[in-house]
Structures are given as C-alpha cells and as structure tokens.
Design an enzyme around this catalytic site. Structure first.
Site, PDB file in Angstrom:
ATOM      1  N   ARG A   1       1.553 -10.576 -11.868  1.00  0.00           N
ATOM      2  CA  ARG A   1       0.174 -10.134 -11.638  1.00  0.00           C
ATOM      3  C   ARG A   1      -0.802 -10.590 -12.712  1.00  0.00           C
ATOM      4  NH1 ARG A   1      -1.177  -5.553 -13.464  1.00  0.00           N
ATOM      5  NH2 ARG A   1      -2.350  -4.759 -11.695  1.00  0.00           N
TER       6      ARG A   1
ATOM      7  N   PRO B   1      19.320  -3.580 -23.345  1.00  0.00           N
ATOM      8  CA  PRO B   1      18.660  -2.438 -23.989  1.00  0.00           C
ATOM      9  C   PRO B   1      18.503  -2.653 -25.500  1.00  0.00           C
ATOM     10  CG  PRO B   1      20.858  -1.827 -23.174  1.00  0.00           C
ATOM     11  CD  PRO B   1      20.586  -3.218 -22.706  1.00  0.00           C
TER      12      PRO B   1
ATOM     13  N   GLU C   1      29.603  -3.433 -18.912  1.00  0.00           N
ATOM     14  CA  GLU C   1      29.432  -2.683 -20.160  1.00  0.00           C
ATOM     15  C   GLU C   1      28.787  -3.534 -21.252  1.00  0.00           C
ATOM     16  OE1 GLU C   1      31.955  -2.302 -18.174  1.00  0.00           O
ATOM     17  OE2 GLU C   1      32.031  -0.135 -17.823  1.00  0.00           O
TER      18      GLU C   1
ATOM     19  N   ASP D   1      -6.946  -2.761 -15.715  1.00  0.00           N
ATOM     20  CA  ASP D   1      -5.652  -2.069 -15.730  1.00  0.00           C
ATOM     21  C   ASP D   1      -5.459  -1.187 -16.947  1.00  0.00           C
ATOM     22  OD1 ASP D   1      -4.546  -3.175 -13.537  1.00  0.00           O
ATOM     23  OD2 ASP D   1      -3.404  -4.704 -14.604  1.00  0.00           O
TER      24      ASP D   1
HETATM   25  N1  ADE Z   1      20.145  -3.528 -19.279  1.00  0.00           N
HETATM   26  C1  ADE Z   1      20.526  -2.245 -19.285  1.00  0.00           C
HETATM   27  N2  ADE Z   1      19.538  -1.443 -19.684  1.00  0.00           N
HETATM   28  C2  ADE Z   1      18.468  -2.250 -19.947  1.00  0.00           C
HETATM   29  C3  ADE Z   1      17.154  -2.009 -20.395  1.00  0.00           C
HETATM   30  N3  ADE Z   1      16.709  -0.785 -20.692  1.00  0.00           N
HETATM   31  N4  ADE Z   1      16.344  -3.063 -20.546  1.00  0.00           N
HETATM   32  C4  ADE Z   1      16.782  -4.314 -20.274  1.00  0.00           C
HETATM   33  N5  ADE Z   1      18.020  -4.598 -19.865  1.00  0.00           N
HETATM   34  C5  ADE Z   1      18.862  -3.578 -19.693  1.00  0.00           C
END
Ligand code: ADE
Length: 248
Positions: free
Chosen positions: A154, A90, A117, A169
């Site tokens: 794709r 993330p 985590e 698209d």
């Molecule tokens: N791992 C946990 N959340 C994620 C996300 N939003 N994007 C990529 N990998 C992740």
C-alpha cells in the site's frame, strides 16, 4: 515490484493475495508475486526439509541445503537492480510503518519464511535482514510475510485508490489517525462532532490534529516521543496531561 516468497506452505497465500487491494495491484501489474517451495529443492528421497537439532532438544530444525538452493535459484533466474532478502523470525528487528516505507523502494523483495521450531542458523546468511512483526511467537513466517507484503504494497505508487489515503494513515506522521465519521449524522443519539459540518477547512484540520494527538496521548503515548510536534501540539499535550492529573 517483484515479490518472491520462499515458504513450505504456498497454499497459505492464496486467500490474502487474491482479493481486494493486493489483487488489484497484481492485476494492474504493480505487484508480481511468486511463491517458491524449498521442498522442491530438497534432493533426498523423502524430500526432507527439517532435521533434529545438534546438541539435542525437542522439535525439528529447518535444514540449510533446500533453503540455500532455493535462494541460489532465485538469484540465478531473476535480475532486479535493487533487491532485499528478508528472513522472518521473532528474533528480528520489529517491523513498522517506517520499515514498510524503506522496503517499498526496492524492485524485488525476497521473503524467507522461517518455520517449525526454528531454522539452522546458517540460513541467516542468506538474508540482508531479519524482521519480526511483534513480540509474540507464531507457528511460522507465512502470516508475518502476508502482513509485511500488505503494508509495503500500500506504500507503492498507484496501489491505493486515492493518493490521499497513505499520508493520513495512522503512524504515517508518527501519530494515530483522527476519528472518521459518515452518515447518519445522528445514530441513536450518538452525534457526529459539529465542527465537521462547519465547512471551515482550517477549523476541521485543527480539530483532526487535536483528536489525533488526544488518541495518541491516551492509547500510544510512546509514539509522542518520536512524533514531529508543533508548539500548538505541545500546548495541547500539556493541557491533556493536566486534565489527566486532575481526574486522578
Ligand atoms: N515467526 C514466528 N513468529 C514470528 C514473528 N513474531 N515475526 C516474524 N516471524 C515469526
């Protein structure tokens, strides 16, 4: 394109890659997907892949050794000219249609799925880039990898049935896609716009462009800042803005 996925949960990939368009791309030899479990590269007695964080804190952290060994194994046993290693997190740059297009030119993509985590920060060294699929936290990198593989696949020549599909698209030209209709022409009083039966291709194209602009204006105005717009597009947007103001 060869895709290697390094994941502690290989079975999560069996459904999404075994049906529909991705399955066909694999059967046609366009995609070659391999999954590697870092647990197979953990040499301690209990095959541990995680440990508690230095400095204290809750949860477990993915250890560096199994991941380094797994990637080393891939580097030693595969030889593709253009290779890119992606770590899912993330904390990464947010994935987009543009990113899918950029990644589609490589011969080999290696996805490292983060998990638990977190992962030992040294694992980042293994990757050319860190990519997130959005501003929310998932339990691991498996779903983000599936999402990215699907979007990238794709874009590969020959994967979609009709060569037309990708360029129309949503996002391809920076706008959302225009609405599509099929039979019946009248569904309980909900009628298909008349212009689509006119047979006038220029008129239909103009209507579709207007609808794409209208939808983008209503739902994703942020996209308009980067979209390539013509004079006519700008005039229509001005009209939409005026209408919006007068309806408030
Ligand atoms: N791992 C946990 N959340 C994620 C996300 N939003 N994007 C990529 N990998 C992740």
């Amino acid at each position: 394109m060869r895709i290697d996925i390094v994941s502690l949960f290989p079975s999560m990939f069996s459904g999404p890659f075994d049906d529909s368009i991705i399955r066909r791309a694999k059967d046609n030899g366009i995609l070659d997907i391999h999954i590697l479990n870092p647990r197979d590269f953990s040499f301690d007695r209990h095959k541990h892949v995680d440990d508690s964080p230095f400095g204290g804190g809750s949860g477990m952290v993915l250890k560096p050794e199994p991941m380094f060994r797994a990637i080393r194994f891939l580097m030693d046993t595969t030889s593709c000219e253009r290779r890119r290693v992606i770590l899912t997190s993330p904390d990464g740059e947010v994935f987009s249609q543009q990113k899918a297009k950029e990644l589609a030119v490589f011969d080999q993509l290696v996805f490292i799925c983060g998990h638990y985590e977190g992962f030992d920060a040294r694992i980042e060294e293994l990757a050319d880039e860190v990519v997130s699929i959005g501003d929310y936290v998932l339990t691991g990198g498996e779903l983000p990898t599936m999402v990215m593989v699907d979007a990238i696949a794709r874009m590969l020549p020959g994967v979609l049935g009709s060569e037309e599909s990708a360029p129309t698209d949503s996002f391809y030209h920076g706008l959302l896609e225009y609405p599509q209709y099929t039979r019946p022409r009248d569904y309980h009083g909900r009628v298909v716009p008349e212009v689509l039966f006119s047979g006038d291709h220029a008129k239909i194209a103009a209507w579709r462009r207007r609808e794409a602009l209208r939808l983008t204006f209503e739902r994703r105005p942020d996209l308009l800042e980067k979209a390539e717009l013509t004079e006519d597009d700008r005039a229509l947007l001005q009209e939409l803005k005026t209408q919006q103001k007068s309806s408030r």
